[in-house]
Every structure is written in structure tokens, then in C-alpha cells.
Design a protein around this motif. Sequence first.
Motif, PDB file in Angstrom:
ATOM      1  N   CYS A 118      41.228  48.644  32.951  1.00 28.13           N
ATOM      2  CA  CYS A 118      42.550  49.083  33.278  1.00 28.13           C
ATOM      3  C   CYS A 118      43.247  48.221  34.375  1.00 28.13           C
ATOM      4  O   CYS A 118      43.465  47.198  34.145  1.00 28.13           O
ATOM      5  CB  CYS A 118      42.305  50.830  33.833  1.00 28.13           C
ATOM      6  N   GLY A 119      43.233  48.602  35.659  1.00 29.21           N
ATOM      7  CA  GLY A 119      43.911  47.905  36.576  1.00 29.21           C
ATOM      8  C   GLY A 119      42.953  46.993  37.318  1.00 29.21           C
ATOM      9  O   GLY A 119      43.124  46.059  38.245  1.00 29.21           O
ATOM     10  N   GLU A 151      40.094  38.507  43.493  1.00 29.83           N
ATOM     11  CA  GLU A 151      39.906  39.883  43.440  1.00 29.83           C
ATOM     12  C   GLU A 151      40.842  40.571  42.407  1.00 29.83           C
ATOM     13  O   GLU A 151      41.577  41.658  42.661  1.00 29.83           O
ATOM     14  CB  GLU A 151      40.047  40.658  44.747  1.00 29.83           C
ATOM     15  N   ASP A 152      41.100  39.695  41.331  1.00 27.81           N
ATOM     16  CA  ASP A 152      42.168  40.232  40.329  1.00 27.81           C
ATOM     17  C   ASP A 152      41.335  40.364  38.871  1.00 27.81           C
ATOM     18  O   ASP A 152      42.109  40.537  37.910  1.00 27.81           O
ATOM     19  CB  ASP A 152      43.361  39.141  40.192  1.00 27.81           C
ATOM     20  N   GLN A 183      47.193  44.633  40.236  1.00 30.47           N
ATOM     21  CA  GLN A 183      46.955  46.043  39.408  1.00 30.47           C
ATOM     22  C   GLN A 183      47.812  46.402  38.573  1.00 30.47           C
ATOM     23  O   GLN A 183      47.600  46.660  37.417  1.00 30.47           O
ATOM     24  CB  GLN A 183      46.634  47.336  40.324  1.00 30.47           C
ATOM     25  N   LEU A 184      48.969  46.285  38.857  1.00 33.49           N
ATOM     26  CA  LEU A 184      50.030  46.399  37.919  1.00 33.49           C
ATOM     27  C   LEU A 184      50.049  45.489  36.698  1.00 33.49           C
ATOM     28  O   LEU A 184      50.208  45.721  35.545  1.00 33.49           O
ATOM     29  CB  LEU A 184      51.566  46.378  38.556  1.00 33.49           C
ATOM     30  N   LYS A 185      50.054  44.407  37.045  1.00 31.38           N
ATOM     31  CA  LYS A 185      49.752  43.244  36.010  1.00 31.38           C
ATOM     32  C   LYS A 185      48.570  43.509  35.116  1.00 31.38           C
ATOM     33  O   LYS A 185      48.776  43.407  33.683  1.00 31.38           O
ATOM     34  CB  LYS A 185      49.648  42.038  36.489  1.00 31.38           C
ATOM     35  N   ASN A 186      47.535  43.930  35.545  1.00 27.69           N
ATOM     36  CA  ASN A 186      46.537  44.281  34.622  1.00 27.69           C
ATOM     37  C   ASN A 186      46.612  45.374  33.942  1.00 27.69           C
ATOM     38  O   ASN A 186      45.868  45.415  32.878  1.00 27.69           O
ATOM     39  CB  ASN A 186      45.071  44.435  35.750  1.00 27.69           C
ATOM     40  N   MET A 194      48.635  44.774  30.929  1.00 27.89           N
ATOM     41  CA  MET A 194      47.784  44.043  29.980  1.00 27.89           C
ATOM     42  C   MET A 194      46.807  45.051  29.156  1.00 27.89           C
ATOM     43  O   MET A 194      46.592  45.126  27.838  1.00 27.89           O
ATOM     44  CB  MET A 194      46.973  42.842  30.526  1.00 27.89           C
ATOM     45  N   ALA A 195      45.932  45.650  30.039  1.00 31.11           N
ATOM     46  CA  ALA A 195      44.595  46.167  29.637  1.00 31.11           C
ATOM     47  C   ALA A 195      45.083  47.732  28.809  1.00 31.11           C
ATOM     48  O   ALA A 195      44.342  48.072  27.957  1.00 31.11           O
ATOM     49  CB  ALA A 195      43.690  46.646  30.723  1.00 31.11           C
ATOM     50  N   GLY A 196      46.268  47.980  29.264  1.00 31.50           N
ATOM     51  CA  GLY A 196      46.783  49.648  28.608  1.00 31.50           C
ATOM     52  C   GLY A 196      47.449  49.504  27.500  1.00 31.50           C
ATOM     53  O   GLY A 196      47.461  50.319  26.868  1.00 31.50           O
TER      54      GLY A 196
END
Length: 532
Positions: free
Chosen positions: A477-478, A501-502, A406-409, A412-414
Motif C-alpha cells: 500500500c503506502g 524511506e520510500d 505515501q500518496l505516490k505509493n 501505484m500499489a492500490g
Amino acid sequence: MSIRTWMSSLFLVASILALPSYAESNNNRLIVRFKEGISSFAASTIHKSLGLRSQKRLQHLGAVEIVELPKNMSLSAAQKLYVKNPQVLYAEPDFTIRVNPIRSTLLHKKDEQYSQQWALNNIGQKVGKIDGKVDADINAPEAWNVTKGDRDVVLGIIDTGILYTHPDLVDNVWTNAGEIPGNNKDDDGDGYIDDVHGINAMDKTGDPLDDNGHGTHCSGIMGGTNTKGQGIFGVNQKVSIVGCKFLDSDGSGNMSDALVCMDYFTKLKTRTDNPVNLVAINASWGGRSSSKAMQDAIKVLGDNGILFVAAAGNDTEDNDKKASFPANFKLANIISVAATNNRDELSSFSNFGNKSVHVAAPGEDILSTYLDNGYETLSGTSMATPHATGLIGLLKAKDPSLTPIQLKNLVMAGGTSLNILSGKVISSRRIRAADKDGKGSLTCSNQRTHVRISPETSVVSAKVGEIVDFAVMNIKCGAPDGAPRMAVSMGHSVDLLDVDEDGVYSAQWTPDSPGSYDFDLGDGETVTVNVE
């Protein structure tokens, strides 16, 4: 195909920029990994049978040992002896790593440090003679309205060490709760005496004091405190930074010592007493030589919930075509970072990679902490990387429940989408800590990232019976944002599954007859497979 089969990327070196590389081996040392379950006694017996001995056993990275070779034995001869043994998985050379950061020609006023930090708040201020672009920054002031960080969040740095006495770092340097300072004892039993703020892997002591400057500069970007309003701010105003020194005063060191750092950090995270909330490690170094031991070590970090953030490189190279390590290792916990300037342009020196570099961050003409309690302006993807690592710290401070994926996503997405980054980094974004309208990593509610990971091109060729891999990142987002069902011409369809699940959905398709097949991957993304 899962995220672990494609996530990659990174960096090389330009000697005029602040980024280490490794390219040559230490001819007197081998890194040997035995099969799991082998006892230290059995490993020692194997060493002795070859007339050799282990210098260091890395207990938390599997059965990995660092072996010193006598002057009368060649590296290749020793390798052959070890790999013949059925208990040995591999034996590989120990690489030399170097960093040669230089000071910028830019001048800075000691009483106006924060105003010069365009990466945190760009109001169009000049960098040298170049006007900045307003808002080409990470929106640090907006982020600090959400959180200024938390000293319970720990960020690691593997580098030249950290000047833990610097006025802008001293409050944010990690302190080992299991160690009694100055008593000349190994109170926590981790093998290091008085490792109060980290370790020096080179001389095997508990003192990570920086005598080069590179690590201190990166540390300030992550967590400078602007002491008395006259220093610099880091992305986090509150955080805990633990240092591991593996590069000397000239910026040189061995890969085996970087592995010692990873072993130490894994030990901190997993120890029974006073476990350390180590969230991410900053690794502003790399090169073209691959290492199975390094890959395995980073995977162990990931298995223990630690992200590994690394620089994309300073050679204006496409990392999709010319791999760089360790960031090109296909591991889910790696985030690779390119560099941008104060005009929101990809820095002229920065490496990139549409399928291998994840995101960009400010990395050109960055002011931060340095030796002698001073400040310097440096450039490089080395400087971009701690901006991303620092953002991870803020995210974890805001929501401690966030997982590494979630942190990684969210990183990137934010981010802010930039046309100039389209086709250059996976996310097409430069990091943005906070924003409005559901944008920004800390304030994200509606930003989506949809990008094809595999195949690399939109038109590919295959033969009947040959497997074709598909992978699509689709995150909001995450979180994963659902899998498109890939429709194929001629009445077929293929299900994409999120195995890890990422948010990376993957599938394999095997054609059973010749023809031209069109796949719809969603969001207007199509792939044509020409089957012979």
C-alpha cells in the motif's frame, strides 16, 4: 542508489492527441541560474556588464532569472558570456511548448453526460461502436462511498488555464483567501493583482482564464461537479483547483512561463499568511528536450511537499529507451502516467516504460468540461494524468496526514494489476480508487508491489572494480515493506537499504574477482552479473 536516481519517464506528442511538447528554443530568451546566495543587486550587475537585463526573477526556485536578448545577440553567444562567470551555475535556452488537442468524432448526449464516463464507472457502455469491458474503470462510485473529496485539498494545473466560470467547475475552483476580488490591488503581495483563481504567466496577470480548452478538460477530470445532474463528474466531487496559464489560445507557450507557474505555486504553498494546502500539480505536457532549470524547479516543488504528475506521451514509444521530459527527470515527487482504454488495454498511442512510467490510467475517449460551458471527448495521456492527480486529491481528503511518498505509493500499489501492463509500467497496474478485499488506493490493506528498478535487465556485465547498482521497489500500500537481503553466489551477501524511506531499497556492489554472480532480490527476482 535512491529513488531520486531512477524515478522518471514520460511523454511526447502526436498532433492528433491532447498533449503538448517542447522541441525548439526561443532564440530571444535565456534561463540563467546563479549560485545560491547571490543578491539581486549582484545578479543585476552581472546582467548589466553583459549589456543585458533580467525580465523576471523566480524567487522561490533559487537564483533563477529569465533574460531577454537583444536582436543583435545570438543565443549561443549569450550563453557563453554567462557560463564564463563564476557566479553562474548554468544558462540554457527557453523552449517553446505547444499543444494541439482536437475534438473527438464521438457524439455525446448533453442530458446523459455521467453515463458516458466509462473511466469512472464502466458497465460495458459503448465508446463509439466499441463495447467496453465491465469494471475496466477506477471504481469512482465505490470511492465516493469513502470520500467525495474536500475543498481544503488543493490541486494545481499548469496548462492553457481553466474556465473557472464553467458550471461544472465553478464550485471547485480555488479562491485566494489573501486577495480581494476586483479592487485592482495586489492584496497578498505576491506580485499579481487580483489573482483570485490563479495567474496567467504569459501576460503576468492574475487571470488564468482558458481560451484553448485543454486545461479546462483536464480540470474537469480532476474535479467536475455534475451540476444539476446534467454535467460530468470529476474524480473529486469536492476539491479546489488553482490554475496557471502558460499556453495561449493556439496552445503555444514558453518553458520559462511554466517555471513562473512553479514559482507561483511554491509561493502559495510556503507563504506565511493563508498558506495553500497544495498537494499535487497536474502537468499534461512534455517532450524530448531536457532542461536543468525545469528539473531544479520540480525538485523545489518536491522539497515543499508537492507531487508533480505528468503524462507518459502519445508516440507508442518506450520511455526507458528514449527519454522524455520533464517526467524523465530522476525525482521522487514525479509520477508518470500511461493511458488505457475502455477495454483495459494500453492505448495504441500511449508511451510506456517498464522502469520509467509508474502507472496507467484511463485516457482514451474521455468526456470532460470544455470551452463555452460545453463538453468534449478527447484522448491522450493528457487525459490519463488528471485521473491520477484526482486520485491523489481523494487520498489526501480521506487522510490529510499522508506524506507525498505515501500518496505516490498508494496510487501505484492500490491499482488493478493487468497482465497487459506487465513490462510496460513499473507497477503493472491501472489506477483503482477503491475496491474490496484490501485492494484499491483508498481501501488498500494488503496489496504489494515488488519490482526490480536497477539493473534494467536480469543479466548484466561488469568489470572487476566496477560498481553495480541495485534498486528494488518493495511497498505494501503506502508503506515500505521491508528489504530482502540479497544473497550472492560464492557465499557473499549485500544489504539493501531504504535511504529515502520510500520503499525503494538500494545497494552498490563492487566485484573483486572475475566470475558469474547470482543475486536473489526476493519474490523470485534474480540478477546475474558476469564479471570479467
